[in-house]
Design a protein around this motif. Structure first.
Motif, mmCIF file in Angstrom:
data_model
loop_
_atom_site.group_PDB
_atom_site.id
_atom_site.type_symbol
_atom_site.label_atom_id
_atom_site.label_comp_id
_atom_site.label_asym_id
_atom_site.label_seq_id
_atom_site.Cartn_x
_atom_site.Cartn_y
_atom_site.Cartn_z
ATOM 1 N N THR A 81 6.438 -16.983 21.457
ATOM 2 C CA THR A 81 5.361 -16.841 22.433
ATOM 3 C C THR A 81 5.016 -15.373 22.634
ATOM 4 O O THR A 81 5.897 -14.547 22.860
ATOM 5 N N GLY A 82 3.719 -15.029 22.542
ATOM 6 C CA GLY A 82 3.336 -13.628 22.684
ATOM 7 C C GLY A 82 1.915 -13.454 23.164
ATOM 8 O O GLY A 82 1.146 -14.411 23.303
ATOM 9 N N LYS A 131 3.847 -21.423 14.694
ATOM 10 C CA LYS A 131 4.547 -20.870 15.851
ATOM 11 C C LYS A 131 4.565 -19.350 15.838
ATOM 12 O O LYS A 131 4.606 -18.708 16.890
ATOM 13 N N HIS A 132 4.566 -18.742 14.658
ATOM 14 C CA HIS A 132 4.862 -17.320 14.518
ATOM 15 C C HIS A 132 3.703 -16.424 14.959
ATOM 16 O O HIS A 132 2.540 -16.841 14.988
ATOM 17 N N GLY A 133 4.043 -15.168 15.265
ATOM 18 C CA GLY A 133 3.056 -14.233 15.784
ATOM 19 C C GLY A 133 1.977 -13.844 14.798
ATOM 20 O O GLY A 133 0.811 -13.664 15.175
ATOM 21 N N LEU A 134 2.328 -13.671 13.513
ATOM 22 C CA LEU A 134 1.340 -13.209 12.533
ATOM 23 C C LEU A 134 0.176 -14.183 12.376
ATOM 24 O O LEU A 134 -0.986 -13.765 12.455
ATOM 25 N N PRO A 135 0.400 -15.483 12.158
ATOM 26 C CA PRO A 135 -0.751 -16.384 12.111
ATOM 27 C C PRO A 135 -1.541 -16.426 13.412
ATOM 28 O O PRO A 135 -2.769 -16.583 13.401
ATOM 29 N N LYS A 136 -0.876 -16.253 14.547
ATOM 30 C CA LYS A 136 -1.609 -16.192 15.820
ATOM 31 C C LYS A 136 -2.545 -14.987 15.849
ATOM 32 O O LYS A 136 -3.694 -15.064 16.322
ATOM 33 N N LEU A 137 -2.057 -13.848 15.349
ATOM 34 C CA LEU A 137 -2.894 -12.642 15.318
ATOM 35 C C LEU A 137 -4.081 -12.805 14.370
ATOM 36 O O LEU A 137 -5.186 -12.326 14.664
ATOM 37 N N ILE A 138 -3.863 -13.456 13.245
ATOM 38 C CA ILE A 138 -4.976 -13.711 12.325
ATOM 39 C C ILE A 138 -6.010 -14.600 13.008
ATOM 40 O O ILE A 138 -7.221 -14.372 12.905
ATOM 41 N N ARG A 177 10.640 -13.154 14.624
ATOM 42 C CA ARG A 177 9.933 -14.427 14.792
ATOM 43 C C ARG A 177 8.420 -14.276 14.708
ATOM 44 O O ARG A 177 7.689 -15.247 14.873
ATOM 45 N N THR A 178 7.944 -13.072 14.423
ATOM 46 C CA THR A 178 6.507 -12.892 14.171
ATOM 47 C C THR A 178 6.137 -13.233 12.744
ATOM 48 O O THR A 178 4.966 -13.362 12.416
ATOM 49 N N PHE A 179 7.100 -13.341 11.841
ATOM 50 C CA PHE A 179 6.903 -13.473 10.397
ATOM 51 C C PHE A 179 6.380 -12.172 9.792
ATOM 52 O O PHE A 179 5.872 -12.152 8.676
#
Length: 497
Positions: A81-82, A131-138, A177-179
């Motif tokens: 979660t971020g 779940k990971h931060g990198l796909p969320k940022l994309i 956990r961000t990948f």
């Protein structure tokens, strides 16, 4: 005047703040519900609400400390979660996107098309997930067109630490956990991040788990009626802080965290992650104890299966006392029913296959108590399967099992598990092991304790051992072999469709 420690745990359901003495006694704890919202894009938490919970909780528990001396504050949280936070004025640019929100699912496919998955796993210890931060940022970048230059991606624990100190940082268990973190080289994976169209400096500096990122700022000292330099520490991933609190810090020791989902966390030497580790289906990363890695596997619907059968057998659902009374009528030994607890998909070793729950071996002679007991047996068989996969692939005997979480209140279930495992289970009664782990890791890494050994020598928490029955265990081992055989059939079936 006594020395005290504070732990903060930002979880999926609750925000908890606990006050401990240096022997592990929980002096006071407060809990606030983390409300989940949906704005059309997906689920989110309001960061200001969570911060207000932490601030109020700190004020409340520290009022219990009286004139005691606060040694350190340790913070743990749910892992993926971020949110994005402005580096200029500290305001949140986005709400918290929780780990369970699936808005970034399409971005996972985008990432997979651009990488060699085994190569990236060797650095991250992960298979990419929504779940990971990198796909969320994309996803955020595509949604907004471009991301500002003056924002940083912070996890839940990082954000609370920032609000307390004014310093933006993360620890390596949350960074991983961000990948986007390179475990091998202890740095952000610049090449991967840039390939995904994200600027590298959107991520904060990374520190060792439990080390101080700074001291409580003056405004907070005043609100909390404290004085002096109070170190604030990002202690990392909640499952790893629970492992530390439970003493899962040596080879062969496994944490069995029994909740709605069940998680196994084990210790392994620091290692290069290759095909052997990939084939386990587990995730890997740095342990909060220096020099070790952890492996982690999970069963999404372990306690969730118990909740399901409670509601299936009665409307309103059976309460826990009624369930215990029902189970007391079941004969000793295996029911003969095989339950596969895949109501929310498979466990980590087979999570890539879209498994669904199943019963095998039902007879007209079976009663309600048999079916209820079969639920507990099936969850135990699946966890034993995870333990065996770890043991066989990582070449470490996993004999020392320590259980924590809400599920340990079910003594009937613990007895079944001990017989299925054919090993004793050490049960820790402390309900807030992750909180305690964060508090004591902060005290260790800021120098209050001189060693890990000193931490555990001083802690005096209530524990007991659940031993297997040799005769029943032999019966359960035979039944487990049937379970493992039918599990292969299920995998083949769901792979084919």
């Amino acid at each position: 005047m006594n020395d005290v420690l504070v732990g903060i745990d930002i979880g999926t359901t609750h925000c908890k703040i606990g006050l401990f003495d240096v022997k592990g006694c929980l002096i006071d704890v407060v809990r606030y519900v983390n409300r989940v919202y949906n704005n059309g894009d997906g689920y989110y938490y309001d960061p200001e609400e969570i911060w207000q919970s932490v601030e109020q909780g700190l004020i409340k528990v520290l009022s219990s400390a009286g004139r005691d001396k606060l040694v350190a504050i340790g913070i743990t949280s749910m892992a993926e979660t971020g949110l994005l936070v402005s580096t200029e004025d500290g305001r949140s640019y986005t709400p918290f996107i929780p780990w369970f929100d699936m808005r970034a699912t399409e971005k996972v496919r985008f990432i997979q098309e651009k990488i060699r998955q085994l190569d990236v796993f060797s650095k991250t210890g992960l298979r990419v997930s929504y779940k990971h931060g990198l796909p969320k940022l994309i996803w955020l970048k595509d949604k907004k067109g471009e991301l500002p230059l003056n924002v940083k991606w912070l996890s839940a624990a990082d954000y609370i630490a920032f609000k307390l100190t004014g310093v933006m940082a993360t620890d390596y268990t949350l960074a991983a956990r961000t990948f986007a973190y390179d475990l091998e080289n202890n740095k952000w994976n610049d090449e991967l991040i840039s390939t995904m169209g994200i600027r590298v400096n959107i991520f904060p500096k990374v520190v060792e788990s439990g080390t101080s990122i700074g001291f409580l700022k003056g405004e907070m000292l005043s609100k909390l009626r404290l004085a002096g330099d109070i170190p604030v520490c990002i202690c990392g991933h909640d499952h790893l802080c629970a492992a530390f609190g439970a003493g899962v810090v040596t080879l062969g020791t496994v944490l069995d965290s029994m909740g709605t989902a069940e998680t196994l966390v084990g210790v392994t030497p620091s290692r290069r992650l290759r095909e052997t580790e990939w084939n386990t289906g587990f995730s890997f990363g740095k342990h909060v104890v220096e020099g070790y890695y952890f492996w982690m596997g999970g069963l999404p619907a372990s306690g969730g299966s118990v909740e399901w059968i409670r509601s299936m057998m009665s409307d309103p659902p059976l309460n826990y006392d009624d369930l215990s009374e029902l189970l007391a009528h079941a004969p000793q030994g295996p029911t003969g029913i095989l339950y596969f607890p895949y109501l929310a998909g498979g466990s980590s070793p087979v999570s890539s296959i879209p498994l669904e729950g199943a019963f095998v071996g039902l007879k007209r002679s079976h009663k309600r108590h048999d079916v209820a007991k079969a639920i507990l047996e099936g969850a135990a068989y699946e966890v034993e399967y995870m333990r065996q996969v770890a043991e066989e692939n990582l070449n470490v005997e996993m004999n020392n099992i320590i259980a924590v979480g809400g599920g340990v209140q079910n003594k009937y279930w613990l007895n079944i598990k001990a017989n299925v495992f054919s090993r004793p289970i050490k049960v820790i009664a402390m309900p807030e092991v992750a909180l305690m782990g964060a508090a004591f890791l902060a005290a260790l890494k800021t120098g209050y304790f001189s060693s890990v050994e000193e931490v555990y020598q001083g802690i005096n928490t209530e524990t007991h051992i659940v031993y297997p029955d040799d005769d029943l265990s032999a019966l359960y081992r035979r039944q487990y072999k049937r379970y493992a055989q039918f599990q292969k059939y299920l995998k083949q079936y769901y792979t084919s469709i």
